[in-house]
Scaffold this motif. Structure first.
Motif, PDB file in Angstrom:
ATOM      1  N   ASP A 169       0.861  -1.172   0.000  1.00  0.00           N
ATOM      2  CA  ASP A 169       0.000   0.000   0.000  1.00  0.00           C
ATOM      3  C   ASP A 169       0.905   1.232   0.000  1.00  0.00           C
ATOM      4  N   LEU A 170       0.894   2.003  -1.092  1.00  0.00           N
ATOM      5  CA  LEU A 170       1.818   3.125  -1.266  1.00  0.00           C
ATOM      6  C   LEU A 170       1.193   4.403  -0.731  1.00  0.00           C
ATOM      7  N   HIS A 171       1.881   5.022   0.237  1.00  0.00           N
ATOM      8  CA  HIS A 171       1.439   6.261   0.864  1.00  0.00           C
ATOM      9  C   HIS A 171       2.591   7.255   0.854  1.00  0.00           C
ATOM     10  N   CYS A 172       2.412   8.377   1.549  1.00  0.00           N
ATOM     11  CA  CYS A 172       3.512   9.280   1.864  1.00  0.00           C
ATOM     12  C   CYS A 172       3.172   9.992   3.168  1.00  0.00           C
ATOM     13  N   ASP A 173       4.172  10.634   3.754  1.00  0.00           N
ATOM     14  CA  ASP A 173       3.995  11.385   4.991  1.00  0.00           C
ATOM     15  C   ASP A 173       3.970  12.872   4.645  1.00  0.00           C
ATOM     16  N   ASN A 174       4.139  13.730   5.631  1.00  0.00           N
ATOM     17  CA  ASN A 174       4.237  15.170   5.379  1.00  0.00           C
ATOM     18  C   ASN A 174       5.585  15.518   4.765  1.00  0.00           C
ATOM     19  N   ARG A 175       6.655  15.486   5.569  1.00  0.00           N
ATOM     20  CA  ARG A 175       8.032  15.618   5.076  1.00  0.00           C
ATOM     21  C   ARG A 175       8.804  14.488   5.723  1.00  0.00           C
ATOM     22  N   ALA A 176       9.306  13.562   4.914  1.00  0.00           N
ATOM     23  CA  ALA A 176       9.906  12.357   5.488  1.00  0.00           C
ATOM     24  C   ALA A 176      10.749  11.645   4.445  1.00  0.00           C
ATOM     25  N   PRO A 177      11.706  10.828   4.892  1.00  0.00           N
ATOM     26  CA  PRO A 177      12.347   9.881   3.984  1.00  0.00           C
ATOM     27  C   PRO A 177      11.442   8.659   3.818  1.00  0.00           C
ATOM     28  N   VAL A 178      11.838   7.727   2.989  1.00  0.00           N
ATOM     29  CA  VAL A 178      11.081   6.492   2.848  1.00  0.00           C
ATOM     30  C   VAL A 178      11.064   5.751   4.185  1.00  0.00           C
ATOM     31  N   HIS A 179       9.885   5.289   4.580  1.00  0.00           N
ATOM     32  CA  HIS A 179       9.774   4.433   5.753  1.00  0.00           C
ATOM     33  C   HIS A 179       8.669   3.415   5.509  1.00  0.00           C
ATOM     34  N   VAL A 180       8.679   2.346   6.306  1.00  0.00           N
ATOM     35  CA  VAL A 180       7.817   1.193   6.061  1.00  0.00           C
ATOM     36  C   VAL A 180       7.136   0.786   7.359  1.00  0.00           C
ATOM     37  N   TYR A 181       5.823   0.513   7.273  1.00  0.00           N
ATOM     38  CA  TYR A 181       5.071  -0.091   8.370  1.00  0.00           C
ATOM     39  C   TYR A 181       4.860  -1.574   8.050  1.00  0.00           C
ATOM     40  N   VAL A 342      12.822  10.682  23.596  1.00  0.00           N
ATOM     41  CA  VAL A 342      13.417   9.351  23.450  1.00  0.00           C
ATOM     42  C   VAL A 342      14.680   9.470  22.616  1.00  0.00           C
ATOM     43  N   ASP A 343      15.541   8.471  22.718  1.00  0.00           N
ATOM     44  CA  ASP A 343      16.639   8.332  21.769  1.00  0.00           C
ATOM     45  C   ASP A 343      16.071   7.721  20.493  1.00  0.00           C
ATOM     46  N   GLY A 344      16.425   8.274  19.341  1.00  0.00           N
ATOM     47  CA  GLY A 344      15.900   7.694  18.114  1.00  0.00           C
ATOM     48  C   GLY A 344      16.173   8.555  16.903  1.00  0.00           C
ATOM     49  N   VAL A 345      15.526   8.176  15.795  1.00  0.00           N
ATOM     50  CA  VAL A 345      15.727   8.831  14.500  1.00  0.00           C
ATOM     51  C   VAL A 345      14.556   9.769  14.217  1.00  0.00           C
ATOM     52  N   LEU A 346      14.863  11.002  13.870  1.00  0.00           N
ATOM     53  CA  LEU A 346      13.842  11.972  13.469  1.00  0.00           C
ATOM     54  C   LEU A 346      13.455  11.672  12.023  1.00  0.00           C
ATOM     55  N   TRP A 347      12.234  11.131  11.851  1.00  0.00           N
ATOM     56  CA  TRP A 347      11.897  10.649  10.520  1.00  0.00           C
ATOM     57  C   TRP A 347      10.703  11.354   9.885  1.00  0.00           C
ATOM     58  N   SER A 348      10.084  12.308  10.567  1.00  0.00           N
ATOM     59  CA  SER A 348       8.969  13.028   9.953  1.00  0.00           C
ATOM     60  C   SER A 348       8.868  14.420  10.537  1.00  0.00           C
TER      61      SER A 348
END
Length: 380
Positions: A169-181, A342-348
């Protein structure tokens, strides 16, 4: 050539109107493996629809060359209802304007219906069990009687996909790199998909809330396994994933063509298209639990400005953004800072910079579930 194109009509929502879902099908119906790919379920998310356009051109050429293996179904614009919605010259494709909710929620939950019907019929033959479950899922879905056009759209899309080996299922976010659920039980089997798209985040959950499209296809397998016990093999036979193709503004032929190429290589790896996909790219991230995802929300109205770029590796307490109130009497007191929890990656990041209290302004993929958080709604 094996290709067919079909228009599936939806029930008319009002006098004098009609809409339909366009379905492109390659290969022999019923052949294995089967892949289903759709775009534009959120009709204002355009990167996937442009990618689907490029994918169809590639599949047409591969079909003409006799390179299609199994069955491939592509729905390039999955939401004709959302495509028709506009308010004050702005396209609104995420929610139904008639009040029937998010187009990517509330798909039929078929596992509780199917479980008692197949209880006692499973055997030690995993392939036979898979065929039994697929037939039961299709039969249960056929019995559904949606009350409106949006419900009919949900049934139509699920009817095209529920028996597939692969659902994308192809979607997109607001401003983001490619990510997968992905569903947690589908990892690491789905790692090749994430690596092929060089995803910067992979978010895993067994249940994210409100039964979105991908989970309506994949979760029946592990739910049925849990309901029926583990005496007989019932593997997760549908790799269903939501692929977020960057942000809403990332719409250009070069990017969409490259994404279509990635889809072809993935289909080659999965035995649906002949050819050598070449080596997999290196993984760009570790898979993390969706329940570890922190959503930074605006505590006040204002203009959001960011101090960190997309993809930044953050530590708890790092400054991420400010909410600026340009109407403040004292400009020195006009900024409300936001920090990573949290520690983590800023993805959106937020696409629209004028925000209201409660608006999500950033998302951080943490490696551990946030304490006290159970199932959470997908933001796609």
């Amino acid at each position: 050539m094996s290709k067919t194109v079909r228009q599936i009509p939806l029930p008319s929502p009002s006098l004098g109107t009609s809409r339909a879902v366009t379905v492109h099908r390659y290969g022999e119906p019923g052949a294995r493996p089967k892949a289903y790919i759709q775009a534009g379920l959120h009709a204002d998310e355009l990167p996937g629809m442009l990618t689907a356009h490029h994918l169809l051109r590639r599949l047409d050429a591969l079909d003409a060359a006799g390179a299609i293996r199994g069955e491939i179904v592509v729905v390039p614009a999955a939401n004709p209802i959302g495509l028709s919605q506009s308010v004050l010259e702005y396209h609104v494709g995420r929610f139904a304007l008639d009040g029937r909710g998010n187009f990517n929620r509330h798909y039929p939950d078929l596992a509780p219906i199917v479980a008692p019907r197949i209880a006692g019929q499973l055997t030690g033959d995993a392939e036979r069990n898979i065929r039994l479950v697929r037939a039961a899922l299709l039969a249960a879905l056929a019995e559904q009687q949606p009350a409106d056009e949006t419900g009919a759209l949900r049934k139509t899309l699920l009817g095209l996909s529920i028996d597939a080996d692969v659902v994308l299922d192809l979607h997109c976010d607001n401003r983001a790199p490619v990510h997968v659920y992905l569903g947690t039980p589908l990892w690491p089997d789905g790692e090749d998909l994430a690596r092929e798209f060089e995803a910067e985040a992979v978010l895993l959950a067994e249940e994210s809330g409100d039964n979105p499209f991908d989970e309506a296809n994949s979760s029946p397998w592990w739910v049925l396994s849990r309901l029926l016990g583990d005496a007989h093999p019932l593997p997760p036979a549908c790799l269903a994933a939501t692929i977020e193709l960057r942000g809403q503004a990332d719409v250009d032929d070069g990017t969409a063509g490259a994404d279509a190429d990635a889809l072809i290589r993935f289909l080659q790896r999965r035995g649906l298209v002949a050819g050598d996909p070449g080596p997999l790219p290196e993984a760009r991230c570790e898979a993390t639990p969706l329940a570890g995802n922190e959503m930074l929300r605006a505590p006040a109205p204002g203009i959001v400005t960011y101090s960190q770029p997309l993809g930044a590796r953050l530590r708890r307490g790092d400054h991420v953004a400010d909410i600026v109130d340009p109407t403040a009497a004292d400009p020195a007191q006009a900024r409300t800072p936001l920090h990573a929890g949290v520690d983590g990656v800023l993805w959106s990041l937020c696409l629209h910079r004028l925000v209201r209290p409660g608006d999500i302004v950033a998302k951080i993929a943490g490696a551990e579930p946030i304490e006290g958080r159970g199932a959470i709604l997908l933001t796609t």
